[in-house]
Design an enzyme around this catalytic site. Structure first.
Site, PDB file in Angstrom:
ATOM      1  N   CYS A 244       0.808  -1.223   0.000  1.00  0.00           N
ATOM      2  CA  CYS A 244       0.000   0.000   0.000  1.00  0.00           C
ATOM      3  C   CYS A 244       0.836   1.265   0.000  1.00  0.00           C
ATOM      4  O   CYS A 244       0.288   2.352  -0.145  1.00  0.00           O
ATOM      5  CB  CYS A 244      -0.886   0.023   1.227  1.00  0.00           C
ATOM      6  SG  CYS A 244      -2.003  -1.359   1.274  1.00  0.00           S
ATOM      7  N   VAL A 245       2.107   1.173   0.269  1.00  0.00           N
ATOM      8  CA  VAL A 245       2.874   2.387   0.450  1.00  0.00           C
ATOM      9  C   VAL A 245       4.234   2.242  -0.168  1.00  0.00           C
ATOM     10  O   VAL A 245       4.750   1.146  -0.206  1.00  0.00           O
ATOM     11  CB  VAL A 245       2.989   2.703   1.959  1.00  0.00           C
ATOM     12  CG1 VAL A 245       3.910   1.737   2.674  1.00  0.00           C
ATOM     13  CG2 VAL A 245       3.385   4.133   2.234  1.00  0.00           C
TER      14      VAL A 245
END
Lengths: 430, 138
Positions: A244-245
């Site tokens: 996600c990052v």
């Protein structure tokens, strides 16, 4: 190994009675998708499905993953093996692709993670997913105190299931275009084009832990030794993002399916070089893993007798150390390297771009400075939670102004500095 | 002896062999550098994954703390990590509200969990469920 991608070009989306495709329009039965994703007891009652189209005054945030709808019409296995289908090897037969369409998973997971997609305005230029017709899943956990690993998995599976469902629902429609890829066995590949250099691709996958993981046939990639994969398996969803990052340089499942490095290397195969092998490797936390995986990936490249490799990174920070180890160890074996990464050079662009470097790294391509600041004007509609701008990576307290505009670093925009090069902005040779 | 050096209090109490640093991420790295100078080997990379020094207030590093000749690889890695942090604006845990701080502490713990398990340093099997690391729903 032969794979046909049967493409239907989606130009528009609408909700309707029956999910299906006609004349460039993908009709989506919202209730069926809600029923499909609600099957998972880990997801809550207030789920929603929305549509975000190119050019609309719409902002989606926080976005977790982007997935292109695909479904295998024939051949072994099914898309996203080990995730929503059996673990059978994929990459052969016929696969239906809803080109120009994407499924976005949105919802709060860990607050500073995930990204922003604007469908119009200046932010839209920075994300390739402003150009796709998007089916947006707005997700929540059934229990607010749910283990975050469980919830991350539930979000990931919901996106994959929806993508497969959409393409499966269009399986009876004849494709607009068919793209055929046929790759030789390793034995044949080794003797093809003897006058051309043998090159490979070292495909680094983010594998640091929760919200920073990637899966290969359902296996957590942090637990593998580097291995060889066919580009055709990648096109069938053998690699799935659980990462996600950072939003700007995570490789979404969509960008894995459409990996432009693989696409371009296949185009130049037999002309400029002999594209022999793709090696997937990981980016772990411990130094022992970093050493082991980089040595092993370089060893595979050496065993294959490669003259050169393209190496792509995912993420930044300590993964820069993996990138540099891969580069140095290949160069020490006499294998030329070209690196593809992005930069965190500070808002003024004056800081050191990568956390690590080596004298052997003489060919490096950048996808841009993730710390560059941009102001995103207010949008008429926000799907998700705009207040997350104040805590999202690349934002700060006060990023969200009273008028709805958001001032953030490019880091917060999904796919803005894709280290696979899956971006619209860049330098082009005319 | 294997040891975690951390400024993440929630993680510190869940790890069987841990030294708590009451300070910034840079303070953690400077403490690790001191240990390397006296012969320790670094086992996990001192730089954070995917967050810059001005974003993640917590830092945790596992070292093999022994008195031996200085390990030049560890020295090189920690020196360049300290340089990265010294050339960047820093953030401190106190700069964030409780919920955001808990988020950052949680991710720091999560990214160390696999390594801590591998090196046999996790005291609390349900590390990520430790109450101090819970992130309350907003």
């Amino acid at each position: 190994m032969k794979l046909e991608l049967h493409r239907l070009k989606v130009n528009s989306l609408k909700f309707g009675e029956k999910t299906g495709f006609a004349d460039g329009v993908l009709t989506v039965n919202k209730a069926e998708i809600l029923a499909l994703i609600s099957e998972d007891p880990l997801l809550g009652k207030n789920l929603d499905v929305d549509i975000a189209m190119p050019g609309e005054s719409v902002r989606v945030m926080p976005v977790k993953d982007v997935i292109e709808p695909r479904w295998k019409l024939s051949g072994k296995g099914q898309v996203f093996p080990g995730m929503i289908s059996d673990v059978e090897t994929v990459g052969e037969g016929q696969t239906l692709v809803l080109s120009g369409c994407a499924v976005l998973t949105a919802g709060k997971l860990v607050r500073f993670q995930e990204g922003i997609i604007d469908m119009s305005g200046p932010g839209a230029d920075y994300t390739p997913y402003s150009k796709t017709c998007n089916v947006v899943l707005v997700l929540e956990p059934s229990d607010p105190n749910m283990d975050k690993h469980d919830y991350e998995k539930a979000c990931r599976i919901a996106g994959l299931k929806t993508a497969a469902y959409l393409a499966k629902s269009c399986a009876d429609v004849k494709a607009d275009t068919v793209e055929t890829f046929e790759l030789p066995t390793m034995r044949e590949a080794m003797t093809q084009f003897p006058e051309l250099p043998k090159v490979g691709y070292i495909y680094m996958l983010q594998t640091q832990g929760l919200l920073h993981d990637t899966y290969l046939y359902g296996v957590d990639v942090k637990k593998i030794l580097p291995t060889i994969i066919s580009p055709l398996e990648v096109m069938d969803g053998a690699i799935v993002s659980g990462n996600c990052v950072s939003a700007c340089d995570k490789n979404s499942t969509y960008s894995h399916l459409n990996n432009p490095v693989i696409a371009d290397m296949l185009k130049r195969h037999g002309k400029d070089f002999n594209f022999v092998a793709t090696i997937v490797t990981n980016e772990n936390v411990t130094l022992a893993d970093k050493k082991r995986s980089s040595s092993y990936a370089a060893k595979l490249a050496g065993m294959l007798g490669l003259d050169g490799v393209v190496i792509t990174e995912e993420g930044f920070g300590n993964p820069d150390a993996d990138l540099i180890m891969n580069c140095r160890k290949c160069e020490q074996l006499g294998i030329k390297t070209a690196l593809l990464t992005d930069e965190y050079a500070g808002q003024d662009g004056a800081s050191q771009s990568l956390a690590d470097s080596c004298p052997e790294g003489t060919a490096c391509v950048t996808a841009g400075n993730a710390n560059e600041v941009i102001t995103l004007p207010p949008m008429s509609k926000v799907i998700g939670y705009p207040e997350e701008a104040n805590v999202i990576a690349g934002g700060w307290q006060g990023s969200l102004a009273d008028d709805g505009s958001i001032t953030v670093e490019l880091q917060a925009i999904t796919g803005a500095t894709s280290e696979l090069g899956y971006t619209k902005l860049g330098a082009y040779t005319l | 002896m294997l040891k975690l050096i951390t400024n993440n209090a929630g993680l510190h109490v869940s790890v069987s062999s841990s030294e708590y640093v009451d300070g910034s991420s840079l303070d953690v790295l400077i403490r690790v550098r001191g240990l390397v100078h006296s012969g320790s080997i670094i086992l996990t990379h001192p730089l954070c994954g995917n967050l810059r020094p001005n974003q993640q207030p917590f830092r945790s590093v596992i070292v093999d703390a022994e008195s031996r000749a200085v390990d030049l690889d560890s020295l090189s890695i920690i020196e360049s990590a300290v340089n990265v942090y010294q050339s960047s604006k820093l953030v401190f845990p106190k700069d964030f509200d409780d919920k955001t701080r808990a988020d950052y502490a949680y991710i720091d713990s999560e990214l160390m969990r696999e390594s801590l398990g591998r090196y046999g340093l996790i005291r609390d099997e349900r590390l990520c469920n430790a109450p101090s690391l819970k992130v309350k729903e907003v």
